[in-house]
Design a protein around this motif. Structure first.
Motif, PDB file in Angstrom:
ATOM      1  N   UNK A  20      31.048  50.381  17.124  1.00  0.00           N
ATOM      2  CA  UNK A  20      31.301  50.242  18.558  1.00  0.00           C
ATOM      3  C   UNK A  20      32.386  49.480  18.851  1.00  0.00           C
ATOM      4  N   UNK A  21      33.449  49.867  19.654  1.00  0.00           N
ATOM      5  CA  UNK A  21      34.581  49.199  19.954  1.00  0.00           C
ATOM      6  C   UNK A  21      34.811  48.439  21.040  1.00  0.00           C
ATOM      7  N   UNK A  22      33.950  48.844  22.020  1.00  0.00           N
ATOM      8  CA  UNK A  22      34.140  48.289  23.232  1.00  0.00           C
ATOM      9  C   UNK A  22      32.523  48.281  23.791  1.00  0.00           C
ATOM     10  N   UNK A  23      31.907  47.024  24.068  1.00  0.00           N
ATOM     11  CA  UNK A  23      30.653  46.947  24.194  1.00  0.00           C
ATOM     12  C   UNK A  23      30.317  46.398  25.809  1.00  0.00           C
ATOM     13  N   UNK A  24      30.608  47.452  26.773  1.00  0.00           N
ATOM     14  CA  UNK A  24      30.432  47.107  28.071  1.00  0.00           C
ATOM     15  C   UNK A  24      31.212  45.870  28.771  1.00  0.00           C
ATOM     16  N   UNK A  25      32.472  46.604  28.838  1.00  0.00           N
ATOM     17  CA  UNK A  25      33.506  45.616  29.438  1.00  0.00           C
ATOM     18  C   UNK A  25      33.645  45.747  30.963  1.00  0.00           C
ATOM     19  N   UNK A  26      33.598  44.683  31.613  1.00  0.00           N
ATOM     20  CA  UNK A  26      33.767  44.523  33.075  1.00  0.00           C
ATOM     21  C   UNK A  26      34.627  43.705  33.404  1.00  0.00           C
ATOM     22  N   UNK A  42      42.280  44.207  16.468  1.00  0.00           N
ATOM     23  CA  UNK A  42      41.265  45.073  16.425  1.00  0.00           C
ATOM     24  C   UNK A  42      40.133  44.628  17.338  1.00  0.00           C
ATOM     25  N   UNK A  43      40.432  43.757  18.126  1.00  0.00           N
ATOM     26  CA  UNK A  43      39.303  43.482  19.209  1.00  0.00           C
ATOM     27  C   UNK A  43      38.973  44.449  20.103  1.00  0.00           C
ATOM     28  N   UNK A  44      40.001  45.539  20.348  1.00  0.00           N
ATOM     29  CA  UNK A  44      39.633  46.695  21.208  1.00  0.00           C
ATOM     30  C   UNK A  44      40.545  46.527  22.624  1.00  0.00           C
ATOM     31  N   UNK A  45      41.908  45.919  22.430  1.00  0.00           N
ATOM     32  CA  UNK A  45      42.612  45.847  23.643  1.00  0.00           C
ATOM     33  C   UNK A  45      43.239  47.402  23.909  1.00  0.00           C
ATOM     34  N   UNK A  46      43.939  47.704  22.689  1.00  0.00           N
ATOM     35  CA  UNK A  46      44.630  49.198  22.999  1.00  0.00           C
ATOM     36  C   UNK A  46      43.671  50.111  23.397  1.00  0.00           C
ATOM     37  N   UNK A  47      42.480  49.939  22.801  1.00  0.00           N
ATOM     38  CA  UNK A  47      41.453  50.976  22.987  1.00  0.00           C
ATOM     39  C   UNK A  47      41.071  51.001  24.664  1.00  0.00           C
ATOM     40  N   UNK A 207      36.730  39.973  22.224  1.00  0.00           N
ATOM     41  CA  UNK A 207      36.443  39.441  20.982  1.00  0.00           C
ATOM     42  C   UNK A 207      35.141  40.173  20.535  1.00  0.00           C
ATOM     43  N   UNK A 208      35.364  41.041  19.512  1.00  0.00           N
ATOM     44  CA  UNK A 208      34.292  41.798  18.737  1.00  0.00           C
ATOM     45  C   UNK A 208      33.679  42.987  19.738  1.00  0.00           C
ATOM     46  N   UNK A 209      34.838  43.530  20.489  1.00  0.00           N
ATOM     47  CA  UNK A 209      34.413  44.271  21.514  1.00  0.00           C
ATOM     48  C   UNK A 209      33.842  44.012  22.794  1.00  0.00           C
ATOM     49  N   UNK A 293      44.390  26.902  22.138  1.00  0.00           N
ATOM     50  CA  UNK A 293      43.088  26.529  21.451  1.00  0.00           C
ATOM     51  C   UNK A 293      42.057  27.239  21.855  1.00  0.00           C
ATOM     52  N   UNK A 294      41.835  27.565  22.938  1.00  0.00           N
ATOM     53  CA  UNK A 294      40.467  28.398  23.451  1.00  0.00           C
ATOM     54  C   UNK A 294      40.735  29.554  22.589  1.00  0.00           C
ATOM     55  N   UNK A 295      41.750  30.228  22.539  1.00  0.00           N
ATOM     56  CA  UNK A 295      41.743  31.693  21.981  1.00  0.00           C
ATOM     57  C   UNK A 295      41.455  31.512  20.599  1.00  0.00           C
ATOM     58  N   UNK A 296      41.986  30.383  19.703  1.00  0.00           N
ATOM     59  CA  UNK A 296      41.529  30.283  18.263  1.00  0.00           C
ATOM     60  C   UNK A 296      40.155  29.840  18.055  1.00  0.00           C
ATOM     61  N   UNK A 297      39.519  29.181  19.116  1.00  0.00           N
ATOM     62  CA  UNK A 297      37.977  28.912  19.031  1.00  0.00           C
ATOM     63  C   UNK A 297      37.216  30.078  19.317  1.00  0.00           C
ATOM     64  N   UNK A 298      37.612  30.821  20.036  1.00  0.00           N
ATOM     65  CA  UNK A 298      36.603  32.056  20.326  1.00  0.00           C
ATOM     66  C   UNK A 298      37.021  33.242  19.369  1.00  0.00           C
ATOM     67  N   UNK A 299      38.286  33.310  18.948  1.00  0.00           N
ATOM     68  CA  UNK A 299      38.472  34.340  17.860  1.00  0.00           C
ATOM     69  C   UNK A 299      37.641  33.852  16.489  1.00  0.00           C
ATOM     70  N   UNK A 300      37.571  32.760  16.390  1.00  0.00           N
ATOM     71  CA  UNK A 300      36.845  32.346  15.078  1.00  0.00           C
ATOM     72  C   UNK A 300      35.527  32.551  15.086  1.00  0.00           C
ATOM     73  N   UNK A 301      34.934  33.002  16.282  1.00  0.00           N
ATOM     74  CA  UNK A 301      33.426  33.174  16.378  1.00  0.00           C
ATOM     75  C   UNK A 301      32.751  34.414  15.901  1.00  0.00           C
TER      76      UNK A 301
END
Length: 301
Positions: A20-26, A42-47, A207-209, A293-301
């Motif tokens: 599952x690449x995109x999980x209910x994006x709005x 790989x987060x799903x941007x291009x998809x 992040x993670x779809x 800094x926020x990007x790095x924090x969220x991407x690490x989750x």
């Protein structure tokens, strides 16, 4: 279609077999607004871009001014793919004419508009030059021209600054801002948070779809604690900084300012009282994390 286009992405999901690449994006993108789409590889941007363009099937709903996207809408869209796709044996005019004609532009309009666009983007080359004779940066400018020459109402730009030097990045930023000023709906992806902060009216992060950020940069920053302290005072040394209440980590920048990460924002006033005592403090600024800094924090989750 109306001259200005409101793009709405509503609960969009996309899976490739079991993944599952995109999980209910709005979220939505409004006319005259620049939206930055961020996320690690790989987060799903291009998809998501391909879903908006109906290059693939998806669940959910994507509308332009309340209507489902149709093949007739391609003429109002300008899309710059991450993988550049110019034909090296064509001349600049032939390449732009081929792509712009697919958007409904006439040969005469293309030939009339192209010189001004080449001047605006400071392309080093002539309309009669073959694509393969241009530098990589100038080839990218030609692809950007082909994306915008038909004055699209929606601009979707996948990594538009990739491979450009700082001077041409600034030039491209000005062009994108001009497109928003004329009322285009602009959405672009980038890994450089400085570009995003300088250009965007709003930011969306996947992040993670899943959608993890959606708002203006100030709204996003204000949603995080103000745990970053920037401090400069004559005579303040490393040992003193390390002993400050709530000091979790710190570094001294090249300009002499101590950048301190606090364990809790509540320590800010206490540190100010401790250091001031009526004395002059050159710099004292307590802030929420930067977008980087926020990007790095969220991407690490």
């Amino acid at each position: 279609m109306a001259e200005q286009t409101h793009l709405v992405i509503d609960q969009v999901k996309k899976s490739y077999r079991t993944k599952e690449v995109l999980k209910g994006i709005s979220f939505d993108c409004k006319p005259g607004q620049i939206t930055g789409l961020i996320g690690k590889n790989g987060s799903g941007k291009t998809t998501l871009f391909h879903s908006i363009l109906h290059f693939l099937d998806y669940e959910g709903k994507i509308t332009l001014n309340g209507q489902v996207f149709s093949s007739a809408d391609y003429n109002i869209v300008g899309y710059l793919p991450e993988e550049r796709s110019l034909m090296p044996k064509l001349t600049v005019l032939e390449q732009v004419r081929y792509l712009a004609s697919l958007k409904g532009m006439s040969n005469s309009d293309i030939k009339a508009a192209l010189p001004a666009w080449m001047e605006k983007l400071q392309v080093v080359g002539k309309m009669s030059d073959k694509i393969k004779s241009l530098s990589k940066g100038n080839q990218q400018k030609i692809q950007m021209i082909a994306t915008m020459i038909h004055q699209p109402q929606i601009l979707i730009l996948d990594e538009p600054f990739s491979g450009l030097d700082p001077v041409n990045v600034d030039l491209m930023k000005d062009i994108i801002l001009d497109q928003a000023k004329r009322g285009a709906t602009v959405i672009f992806s980038d890994h450089n948070m400085d570009n995003v902060e300088r250009l965007c009216d709003k930011v969306v992060m996947i992040n993670h779809g899943q959608l993890v950020l959606n708002g203006t940069i100030q709204e996003i920053r204000d949603s995080y604690p103000k745990e970053y302290l920037y401090l400069k005072k004559a005579g303040l040394n490393r040992e003193q900084v390390a002993s400050l209440p709530g000091c979790e980590s710190f570094v001294q920048r090249h300009d002499g300012v101590w950048a301190i990460k606090l364990t809790d924002e509540k320590y800010g006033p206490e540190i100010f009282d401790l250091l001031s005592h009526g004395e002059y403090i050159q710099t004292f600024s307590q802030e929420a994390p930067t977008l980087d800094q926020i990007f790095k924090m969220e991407a690490a989750k």
